[in-house]
Scaffold this motif. Structure first.
Motif, mmCIF file in Angstrom:
data_model
loop_
_atom_site.group_PDB
_atom_site.id
_atom_site.type_symbol
_atom_site.label_atom_id
_atom_site.label_comp_id
_atom_site.label_asym_id
_atom_site.label_seq_id
_atom_site.Cartn_x
_atom_site.Cartn_y
_atom_site.Cartn_z
ATOM 1 N N MET A 1 0.845 -1.185 0.000
ATOM 2 C CA MET A 1 0.000 0.000 0.000
ATOM 3 C C MET A 1 0.885 1.242 0.000
ATOM 4 N N ASN A 213 -5.170 -0.197 -1.583
ATOM 5 C CA ASN A 213 -6.007 0.995 -1.461
ATOM 6 C C ASN A 213 -7.489 0.726 -1.732
ATOM 7 N N LYS A 288 -5.954 7.346 1.812
ATOM 8 C CA LYS A 288 -4.873 8.308 1.614
ATOM 9 C C LYS A 288 -4.778 9.363 2.721
#
Length: 348
Positions: A1, A213, A288
């Protein structure tokens, strides 16, 4: 990731906001269908097919993960998603009464606060919210968002007064009914975020299986499935009672009034896909945001409010109002822009 990046997270939330703000536009182009029929058709794509397809494509061993998921997170996510289903209905009806821009602003503005605070109250961490670095700035952004919603609601009542004075209320603009429906939709939309929080263990299992993600797609499909079941049951019953269920069949008796079923289904699939993509990008943006993930909901909702106003202006929803009413609208919009800028700054 990949490493967290709050700026990229903010941009991904903006893309999701654009998708959400435009997802009901296809309904304006359907012909020969009532709102019940369109809503039922788009539900198939928004809350079943598209989330399921995204999860299958992006989450390795998705069906095995669902089969092995702990029962409490699975059922809580599903049941709370079902409760949100009633919020989705209220949202759609509110659009019919006060239009896109006001419905999105009022409902999503409420959801932004409820959806952020409710998980902190249920799972703990509300006190830390006020003391964490950047938390006070995010809180200021939330407060500004509420102020913006109040101003825009005020503009909505002024709009109703303006169009009634000019005898232009042929579309049935009803601010009070729309406000009530928007409040219901906003509160229950916050419940959807709680549903996603309950489903986090499912997302964690997806991450362990290499989803990266896209881990959020695993829990999203559980929440939307609850929403799908509630909407399908409700609108099938409503369609049978109101005899609109026949609209799914071609009208062979009169070629002039033949319903363009293929086009209507295509528009419904577009509407449902756009709705689903908002949370696809929400999931990416949420990952994020890193340690500032708690701000994702209010940030995403603020983006949605801003872009829904752009859609409202394009649809000429504010063309026949007085200058003072439109000025009030602009002030509310500016406050909302400032609110998500402040929230973004606090998150970074």
């Amino acid at each position: 990731m990949s490493a967290p990046n709050s700026l990229l997270g903010t941009l991904l939330h903006a893309v999701g906001g654009i998708s959400a703000a435009s997802c009901y536009l296809p309904s304006t182009k359907t012909k020969g269908w009532s709102w019940n029929t369109f809503w039922l058709a788009q539900s198939v794509f928004a809350w079943f097919l598209v989330p399921l397809l995204l999860a299958w494509l992006t989450v390795p061993n998705f069906f095995s993960i669902i089969a092995e998921a702990p029962s409490k997170p699975l059922w809580m996510a599903f049941l709370l998603g079902g409760i949100y289903g009633f919020g989705g209905m209220s949202f759609g009806k509110a659009i019919n009464n006060i239009g896109y821009s006001l419905t999105y602003t009022l409902a999503i503005g409420i959801s932004a606060v409820v959806g952020t605070v409710m998980p902190l109250m249920v799972f703990g961490g509300l006190e830390d919210f006020f003391t964490k670095p950047g938390g006070s700035i995010v809180l200021l952004g939330m407060a500004l968002s509420i102020v913006g919603v109040v101003i825009c609601g005020w503009a909505g009542f002024k709009k109703e007064k303006d169009i009634n004075a000019e005898n232009l209320n042929k579309a049935g603009f009803n601010m009070m009914l729309g406000l009530i429906l928007s409040i219901i939709a906003g509160v229950l939309s916050g419940v959807f975020n709680l549903s996603l929080e309950y489903g986090q263990p499912i997302a964690d299992m997806a991450a362990e299986n290499g989803a990266g993600n896209f881990e959020g797609n695993a829990k999203l499909v559980v929440s939307t499935m609850g929403c799908f079941v509630v909407n399908v049951v409700w609108y099938i019953i409503a369609s049978v009672k109101q005899k609109t269920i026949r609209e799914f069949l071609p009208n062979k008796n009169n070629k002039k009034t033949k319903r363009p079923l293929y086009k209507n289904w295509l528009l419904s699939s577009l509407a449902g896909t756009l709705w689903s993509l908002q949370f696809f990008f929400y999931g990416l943006g949420h990952v994020k945001m890193g340690e500032y993930q708690f701000a994702s909901w209010v940030l995403h909702m603020s983006m949605l409010i801003f872009f829904s106003y752009i859609v409202g202006v394009i649809m000429k929803e504010w063309n026949n109002v007085k200058k003072g009413t439109y000025t009030l609208l602009i002030i509310g919009l500016v406050v909302l822009i400032v609110s998500f800028c402040v929230t973004s700054y606090g998150s970074s």
